[in-house]
Every structure is written in structure tokens, then in C-alpha cells.
Design a protein around this motif. Sequence first.
Motif, PDB file in Angstrom:
ATOM      1  N   LEU A 135      -9.909  12.823  21.931  1.00 13.31           N
ATOM      2  CA  LEU A 135      -9.201  11.783  21.247  1.00 13.31           C
ATOM      3  C   LEU A 135      -9.449  10.338  21.600  1.00 13.31           C
ATOM      4  O   LEU A 135      -9.654  10.188  22.909  1.00 13.31           O
ATOM      5  CB  LEU A 135      -7.624  12.314  21.538  1.00 13.31           C
ATOM      6  CG  LEU A 135      -7.179  13.223  20.337  1.00 13.31           C
ATOM      7  CD1 LEU A 135      -7.680  14.729  20.450  1.00 13.31           C
ATOM      8  CD2 LEU A 135      -5.542  13.475  20.482  1.00 13.31           C
ATOM      9  N   PHE A 136      -9.609   9.574  20.667  1.00 15.39           N
ATOM     10  CA  PHE A 136     -10.015   8.327  21.060  1.00 15.39           C
ATOM     11  C   PHE A 136      -8.899   7.351  20.341  1.00 15.39           C
ATOM     12  O   PHE A 136      -8.519   7.548  19.233  1.00 15.39           O
ATOM     13  CB  PHE A 136     -11.437   7.913  20.472  1.00 15.39           C
ATOM     14  CG  PHE A 136     -12.406   8.811  20.919  1.00 15.39           C
ATOM     15  CD1 PHE A 136     -13.204   8.181  22.203  1.00 15.39           C
ATOM     16  CD2 PHE A 136     -12.658   9.916  20.475  1.00 15.39           C
ATOM     17  CE1 PHE A 136     -14.199   9.139  22.720  1.00 15.39           C
ATOM     18  CE2 PHE A 136     -13.714  10.843  21.111  1.00 15.39           C
ATOM     19  CZ  PHE A 136     -14.518  10.230  22.154  1.00 15.39           C
ATOM     20  N   ASP A 137      -8.703   6.072  20.906  1.00 16.21           N
ATOM     21  CA  ASP A 137      -7.957   5.051  20.095  1.00 16.21           C
ATOM     22  C   ASP A 137      -8.725   4.519  19.156  1.00 16.21           C
ATOM     23  O   ASP A 137      -9.923   4.106  19.188  1.00 16.21           O
ATOM     24  CB  ASP A 137      -7.637   3.778  21.200  1.00 16.21           C
ATOM     25  CG  ASP A 137      -6.999   2.859  20.628  1.00 16.21           C
ATOM     26  OD1 ASP A 137      -7.354   1.919  20.036  1.00 16.21           O
ATOM     27  OD2 ASP A 137      -5.970   2.654  21.227  1.00 16.21           O
ATOM     28  N   LYS A 138      -8.118   4.390  17.829  1.00 14.74           N
ATOM     29  CA  LYS A 138      -8.763   3.943  16.626  1.00 14.74           C
ATOM     30  C   LYS A 138      -9.320   2.743  16.563  1.00 14.74           C
ATOM     31  O   LYS A 138     -10.437   2.336  15.975  1.00 14.74           O
ATOM     32  CB  LYS A 138      -7.969   4.380  15.615  1.00 14.74           C
ATOM     33  CG  LYS A 138      -7.581   5.716  14.868  1.00 14.74           C
ATOM     34  CD  LYS A 138      -6.794   5.930  13.900  1.00 14.74           C
ATOM     35  CE  LYS A 138      -6.645   7.374  13.590  1.00 14.74           C
ATOM     36  NZ  LYS A 138      -5.759   7.645  12.245  1.00 14.74           N
ATOM     37  N   GLU A 139      -8.453   1.754  17.199  1.00 13.99           N
ATOM     38  CA  GLU A 139      -9.038   0.299  17.322  1.00 13.99           C
ATOM     39  C   GLU A 139     -10.127  -0.027  18.277  1.00 13.99           C
ATOM     40  O   GLU A 139     -10.827  -0.604  18.126  1.00 13.99           O
ATOM     41  CB  GLU A 139      -7.725  -0.525  17.477  1.00 13.99           C
ATOM     42  CG  GLU A 139      -6.911  -0.405  16.477  1.00 13.99           C
ATOM     43  CD  GLU A 139      -5.706  -1.490  16.542  1.00 13.99           C
ATOM     44  OE1 GLU A 139      -5.579  -2.221  17.566  1.00 13.99           O
ATOM     45  OE2 GLU A 139      -4.517  -1.480  15.531  1.00 13.99           O
ATOM     46  N   THR A 140      -9.809   0.444  19.436  1.00 15.87           N
ATOM     47  CA  THR A 140     -10.628   0.203  20.590  1.00 15.87           C
ATOM     48  C   THR A 140     -12.087   1.216  20.891  1.00 15.87           C
ATOM     49  O   THR A 140     -12.906   0.974  21.575  1.00 15.87           O
ATOM     50  CB  THR A 140      -9.905   0.023  21.983  1.00 15.87           C
ATOM     51  OG1 THR A 140      -9.335   1.204  22.245  1.00 15.87           O
ATOM     52  CG2 THR A 140      -8.671  -0.867  21.762  1.00 15.87           C
ATOM     53  N   GLY A 141     -11.598   2.357  20.391  1.00 13.30           N
ATOM     54  CA  GLY A 141     -12.602   3.407  20.693  1.00 13.30           C
ATOM     55  C   GLY A 141     -12.286   4.091  22.249  1.00 13.30           C
ATOM     56  O   GLY A 141     -13.176   4.777  22.429  1.00 13.30           O
TER      57      GLY A 141
END
Length: 249
Positions: A135-141
Motif C-alpha cells: 500500500l502506498f500514499d496516493k500523493e507522495t507514492g
Amino acid sequence: MDNTSAFAPKYRRIAEVLRREISEGRLVSGQQLPTEPELVERYGVSLPTVRQALAVLRSEGLIESRHGIGSFVKEANRLQRSGWRHYGRARADQQLLTPQFRHEIVFAGVEPIPTHVADLFPAGATHVVTRRRHLFDKETGRPEEIGASYIPMDFAAGTYLETPAVVPKALFLCIEELSGKHYARAQDRLIARLATADETAVLELAPGSPVVHVVHSARAEDGTLLEVAENVWPAERTVIVNEYPITTT
């Protein structure tokens, strides 16, 4: 420097000292750290060593560097993690349990039951349908979680759960449809430990970083095991919040 880490590389020891100063409030949110030349003088090391130490703290989300100015203690921004409340929200909106993240399914298929969760499965069970995810942060990746679900073969084998694609709604809703049973009880095991080499690489952590490892098992009202899921979270970025009713009897 910290004598408890006498055998660690110098940059790790410097990072450890600065990390402690942040955690104990001697360096507060928004405060500028000593300059690189000041740290070189303070610890009697080279400039590359100081920069390695600061890179460790940046990777942990503790500091941020401002070009031409210096490094500053980052505002606290830990991800709040909670348990059973997510089930009700996901059942209502028919979305994933963690829609704030970008999900990547890195494996889906049949595997032997992992030994560290084997005690949760019925006697005689040997294989499960496994779904592994990052799972990744959608904004920062930035990678925020390593997860896996282990689902009994009885109702998962040969289904779309063996396909390495993100399901259209929360996995537990898919399992309820396939099994004909509803999630009724759950147990969470929380383990604090150091990240493995693989976890360090995937989560982009500094070597020796701590993680929170959660093993979650869910059962139907009749006791049938429906899913065992595990999640690994960077400890420095995580706060666990549990809210629940307290009975009077």
C-alpha cells in the motif's frame, strides 16, 4: 555519542542520538537542526557521515531539508490505525478498508499456510489462497504498509481471489459472498519488532528500523475461520487507536 550503539556505524549512532532528542522534545516540531558543519564538529566525523545520518532521519519522516537553509524537525504526521470500526464503514460504502492508499497486489494464488499463522487454521488444513499487497500514499507514492490475507481453500480456491488484481470492494465483503457467512468476531495480535531485510527495502526504511506487525483473524458466528490477515507498518509513522464500548456487567 550513544554508548549503547557502540558497534553500529557512526552515521547510525548520530541518527540515534538526534532521533532521541526529537522523541524527548529537546528538538521540537519546526525547529532547525544544527547545520552540517556544526554536526561534523560536534561528533568529530566527516561531512558524508553526517549527511548519511540526516538521510536516515529523512527516510523515517522525522526531518525535512529545505534547500539552502538546512534541516528541520518535521511536524508529527503519524497515520492513525484502528480496527473494527473500518468494517462498518466499508460495509456501508462498499469500498476497500483503506481507500486512502493505492493498493498493489504483488501475489495472488495458492500457497502452503505460513508457519507463523498455522495455529489459527483448522487441524489438517495445509494450503490457503494468499493475497499479498503493498500500500502506498496516493500523493507522495511513499510505501506505507505490507499486507497479506490468507483465505481458506474451502470457498476461495478457483475463484477470482486467485487473480492478482485489486478487488472492487473490501476483501471481507468478497469473502462473505463466497463463503455465505458473515464476519462476527476478530482477534488482533500486535507484535513490535525490527523490520526484516525485505520489509526494510519495500517500506524504504533505514536498516534496524522498528515495525508494528499485526496478525488479524476473523471468524463467523459459528466459529468458522474466514480470513487471517497480517499487516506490517513502520513504527515511526504509526499510532494505533482502539475505541470500544465498555460493558457494565
